[in-house]
Motif scaffolding. Structure first.
Motif, PDB file in Angstrom:
ATOM      1  N   ALA A  94       0.808  -1.211   0.000  1.00  0.00           N
ATOM      2  CA  ALA A  94       0.000   0.000   0.000  1.00  0.00           C
ATOM      3  C   ALA A  94       0.848   1.270   0.000  1.00  0.00           C
ATOM      4  CB  ALA A  94      -0.930  -0.003   1.213  1.00  0.00           C
ATOM      5  N   GLU A  95       1.999   1.215   0.661  1.00  0.00           N
ATOM      6  CA  GLU A  95       2.846   2.400   0.767  1.00  0.00           C
ATOM      7  C   GLU A  95       3.672   2.650  -0.498  1.00  0.00           C
ATOM      8  OE1 GLU A  95       3.279   4.741   3.055  1.00  0.00           O
ATOM      9  OE2 GLU A  95       1.930   3.983   4.610  1.00  0.00           O
ATOM     10  N   SER A  96       4.203   1.570  -1.112  1.00  0.00           N
ATOM     11  CA  SER A  96       5.174   1.781  -2.200  1.00  0.00           C
ATOM     12  C   SER A  96       5.016   0.836  -3.384  1.00  0.00           C
ATOM     13  CB  SER A  96       6.592   1.611  -1.651  1.00  0.00           C
ATOM     14  OG  SER A  96       6.821   0.245  -1.315  1.00  0.00           O
ATOM     15  N   ARG A  97       4.036  -0.062  -3.322  1.00  0.00           N
ATOM     16  CA  ARG A  97       3.896  -1.117  -4.338  1.00  0.00           C
ATOM     17  C   ARG A  97       5.149  -1.995  -4.403  1.00  0.00           C
ATOM     18  NH1 ARG A  97       1.318   2.278  -9.473  1.00  0.00           N
ATOM     19  NH2 ARG A  97      -0.433   3.221  -8.327  1.00  0.00           N
ATOM     20  N   CYS A  98       5.858  -2.059  -3.312  1.00  0.00           N
ATOM     21  CA  CYS A  98       7.112  -2.831  -3.214  1.00  0.00           C
ATOM     22  C   CYS A  98       8.190  -2.293  -4.160  1.00  0.00           C
ATOM     23  CB  CYS A  98       6.878  -4.317  -3.483  1.00  0.00           C
ATOM     24  SG  CYS A  98       5.819  -5.131  -2.279  1.00  0.00           S
ATOM     25  N   ASN A  99       8.152  -1.002  -4.423  1.00  0.00           N
ATOM     26  CA  ASN A  99       9.150  -0.364  -5.272  1.00  0.00           C
ATOM     27  C   ASN A  99      10.249   0.221  -4.394  1.00  0.00           C
ATOM     28  OD1 ASN A  99       9.981   2.523  -6.672  1.00  0.00           O
ATOM     29  ND2 ASN A  99       9.827   0.845  -8.145  1.00  0.00           N
ATOM     30  N   ILE A 100      11.482  -0.211  -4.620  1.00  0.00           N
ATOM     31  CA  ILE A 100      12.593   0.148  -3.742  1.00  0.00           C
ATOM     32  C   ILE A 100      12.986   1.618  -3.864  1.00  0.00           C
ATOM     33  CG2 ILE A 100      15.039  -0.355  -3.256  1.00  0.00           C
ATOM     34  CD1 ILE A 100      14.376  -3.266  -4.153  1.00  0.00           C
ATOM     35  N   GLY A 101      12.742   2.211  -5.021  1.00  0.00           N
ATOM     36  CA  GLY A 101      13.117   3.610  -5.202  1.00  0.00           C
ATOM     37  C   GLY A 101      11.998   4.603  -5.008  1.00  0.00           C
ATOM     38  N   ALA A 102      10.829   4.153  -4.576  1.00  0.00           N
ATOM     39  CA  ALA A 102       9.673   5.050  -4.431  1.00  0.00           C
ATOM     40  C   ALA A 102       9.986   6.196  -3.472  1.00  0.00           C
ATOM     41  CB  ALA A 102       8.471   4.263  -3.933  1.00  0.00           C
ATOM     42  N   TRP A 103       9.445   7.374  -3.780  1.00  0.00           N
ATOM     43  CA  TRP A 103       9.646   8.511  -2.900  1.00  0.00           C
ATOM     44  C   TRP A 103       8.484   9.493  -3.024  1.00  0.00           C
ATOM     45  CZ3 TRP A 103      10.233  13.347  -5.307  1.00  0.00           C
ATOM     46  CH2 TRP A 103      10.510  13.307  -6.675  1.00  0.00           C
ATOM     47  N   HIS A 104       8.310  10.284  -1.976  1.00  0.00           N
ATOM     48  CA  HIS A 104       7.238  11.288  -1.961  1.00  0.00           C
ATOM     49  C   HIS A 104       7.701  12.467  -1.126  1.00  0.00           C
ATOM     50  CE1 HIS A 104       3.660  13.214  -0.094  1.00  0.00           C
ATOM     51  NE2 HIS A 104       3.222  13.153  -1.339  1.00  0.00           N
ATOM     52  N   ASP A 105       7.648  13.670  -1.707  1.00  0.00           N
ATOM     53  CA  ASP A 105       8.062  14.870  -0.989  1.00  0.00           C
ATOM     54  C   ASP A 105       6.894  15.475  -0.216  1.00  0.00           C
ATOM     55  OD1 ASP A 105      10.691  14.770  -1.749  1.00  0.00           O
ATOM     56  OD2 ASP A 105      10.472  16.153  -3.441  1.00  0.00           O
ATOM     57  N   ASN A 106       7.166  15.866   1.014  1.00  0.00           N
ATOM     58  CA  ASN A 106       6.192  16.563   1.853  1.00  0.00           C
ATOM     59  C   ASN A 106       6.548  18.044   1.864  1.00  0.00           C
ATOM     60  OD1 ASN A 106       4.838  14.073   2.925  1.00  0.00           O
ATOM     61  ND2 ASN A 106       6.916  13.690   3.635  1.00  0.00           N
ATOM     62  N   VAL A 107       5.571  18.859   1.553  1.00  0.00           N
ATOM     63  CA  VAL A 107       5.798  20.293   1.352  1.00  0.00           C
ATOM     64  C   VAL A 107       5.164  21.092   2.480  1.00  0.00           C
ATOM     65  CG1 VAL A 107       5.430  22.226  -0.216  1.00  0.00           C
ATOM     66  CG2 VAL A 107       5.867  19.939  -1.139  1.00  0.00           C
ATOM     67  N   GLY A 108       5.902  22.071   2.974  1.00  0.00           N
ATOM     68  CA  GLY A 108       5.390  22.929   4.027  1.00  0.00           C
ATOM     69  C   GLY A 108       4.811  24.216   3.479  1.00  0.00           C
ATOM     70  N   GLU A 109       4.560  25.142   4.356  1.00  0.00           N
ATOM     71  CA  GLU A 109       4.043  26.447   3.950  1.00  0.00           C
ATOM     72  C   GLU A 109       5.052  27.131   3.036  1.00  0.00           C
ATOM     73  OE1 GLU A 109       2.929  28.818   7.260  1.00  0.00           O
ATOM     74  OE2 GLU A 109       1.582  27.306   8.114  1.00  0.00           O
ATOM     75  N   GLY A 110       4.556  27.728   1.980  1.00  0.00           N
ATOM     76  CA  GLY A 110       5.431  28.386   1.031  1.00  0.00           C
ATOM     77  C   GLY A 110       5.917  27.466  -0.075  1.00  0.00           C
ATOM     78  N   GLY A 111       5.568  26.179   0.018  1.00  0.00           N
ATOM     79  CA  GLY A 111       5.914  25.254  -1.055  1.00  0.00           C
ATOM     80  C   GLY A 111       7.279  24.603  -0.939  1.00  0.00           C
ATOM     81  N   ALA A 112       7.993  24.841   0.142  1.00  0.00           N
ATOM     82  CA  ALA A 112       9.319  24.243   0.305  1.00  0.00           C
ATOM     83  C   ALA A 112       9.203  22.805   0.809  1.00  0.00           C
ATOM     84  CB  ALA A 112      10.151  25.067   1.288  1.00  0.00           C
ATOM     85  N   VAL A 113      10.058  21.936   0.289  1.00  0.00           N
ATOM     86  CA  VAL A 113      10.092  20.546   0.741  1.00  0.00           C
ATOM     87  C   VAL A 113      10.666  20.492   2.156  1.00  0.00           C
ATOM     88  CG1 VAL A 113      11.084  18.262   0.349  1.00  0.00           C
ATOM     89  CG2 VAL A 113      10.328  19.650  -1.598  1.00  0.00           C
ATOM     90  N   ILE A 114       9.942  19.841   3.063  1.00  0.00           N
ATOM     91  CA  ILE A 114      10.406  19.751   4.445  1.00  0.00           C
ATOM     92  C   ILE A 114      10.868  18.329   4.802  1.00  0.00           C
ATOM     93  CG2 ILE A 114       9.035  21.703   5.253  1.00  0.00           C
ATOM     94  CD1 ILE A 114       6.967  19.689   6.299  1.00  0.00           C
ATOM     95  N   SER A 115      10.405  17.340   4.040  1.00  0.00           N
ATOM     96  CA  SER A 115      10.846  15.972   4.294  1.00  0.00           C
ATOM     97  C   SER A 115      10.505  15.123   3.073  1.00  0.00           C
ATOM     98  CB  SER A 115      10.190  15.386   5.552  1.00  0.00           C
ATOM     99  OG  SER A 115       8.799  15.213   5.359  1.00  0.00           O
ATOM    100  N   ARG A 116      11.084  13.928   3.042  1.00  0.00           N
ATOM    101  CA  ARG A 116      10.818  13.000   1.946  1.00  0.00           C
ATOM    102  C   ARG A 116      10.546  11.607   2.526  1.00  0.00           C
ATOM    103  NH1 ARG A 116      14.921  13.253  -2.826  1.00  0.00           N
ATOM    104  NH2 ARG A 116      13.576  15.069  -3.242  1.00  0.00           N
ATOM    105  N   ASP A 117       9.519  10.957   2.005  1.00  0.00           N
ATOM    106  CA  ASP A 117       9.214   9.581   2.366  1.00  0.00           C
ATOM    107  C   ASP A 117       9.962   8.672   1.398  1.00  0.00           C
ATOM    108  OD1 ASP A 117       7.452  10.637   4.250  1.00  0.00           O
ATOM    109  OD2 ASP A 117       5.773  10.582   2.842  1.00  0.00           O
TER     110      ASP A 117
END
Length: 220
Positions: free
Chosen positions: A36-59
């Protein structure tokens, strides 16, 4: 979510999960959550964006481990790989699952939205589509994560660990089908355990206008 690099078959993902979890139910939760989180894909990633549109973390990676942006340069490549080279992606797969297990020790499945929203173990095959939490239809397939986890573990036993013969692997899948209340028929196909049939797509809208939905949980 962007996907990159190597994707594991569910039964291959079991290789790494089996090293960290021994309980049968938790193993199925672990694989369903990974699917459910990544489809078992080892390189999967997702950026989390804060106020102002800046990336604050990555899954990152198989379990979408959250990494603050200031630590990405040192941590990200330990958790995910966009390579198709086994020698490069396997350490990332192992480390990602290992970190997930450490998190689970303290919080069980609570850190993973895919699990605590109920979707990872949702047993239905079809759901009435929603937009902005409003039911609008039509019927669409669910992610079928626990369904894939059931046959994934059966085939790990049969084809990889070789701890069960065909009848034993099929029996173990039947047991989990009952445990997770998944409808459908399991069978052996081309030397593997597979779903032979499942409920057809409903022809009419749900009587209540909403249809079946997963129930949120506390991560246990």
């Amino acid at each position: 979510m962007p996907y990159a690099g190597h994707t594991l078959r569910p039964r291959e993902a079991c290789i790494y999960i089996a090293q960290k979890w021994q309980n049968v139910d938790e193993r199925h939760k672990a694989l369903a959550t990974m699917l459910a989180e990544s489809r078992c894909n080892i390189g999967a990633w997702h950026d989390n964006v804060g106020e102002g549109g800046a990336v604050i973390s990555r899954d990152c990676g198989l379990y979408q481990i959250n990494v603050p942006v200031e630590r990405l340069n040192t941590v990200e490549l330990l958790l995910r790989s966009e390579s198709e080279d086994f020698a490069e992606w396997e350490p990332a797969a192992k480390h990602n699952v290992g970190i997930a297990r450490q998190m689970w020790e303290y919080r069980k499945w609570q850190p993973w939205v895919a699990y605590n929203t109920g979707w990872a173990t949702f047993p239905e095959w079809w759901v009435w589509r929603q937009e902005e939490e409003k039911p609008v239809g039509p019927w669409v397939p669910t992610g079928r994560y626990i369904h894939k986890a059931i046959v994934g573990w059966a085939n790990w036993h049969l084809l990889i660990a070789k701890t069960k013969n065909e009848n034993g692997a099929l029996a173990s899948a039947y047991n989990q089908q009952v445990k997770w209340k998944v409808k459908g028929e399991l069978a052996l196909s081309a030397g593997k355990v597979a779903w032979k049939s499942h409920p057809p797509k409903p022809e009419e809208p749900p009587a209540d206008g909403v249809g079946p939905r997963p129930k949120p949980n506390d991560g246990t």
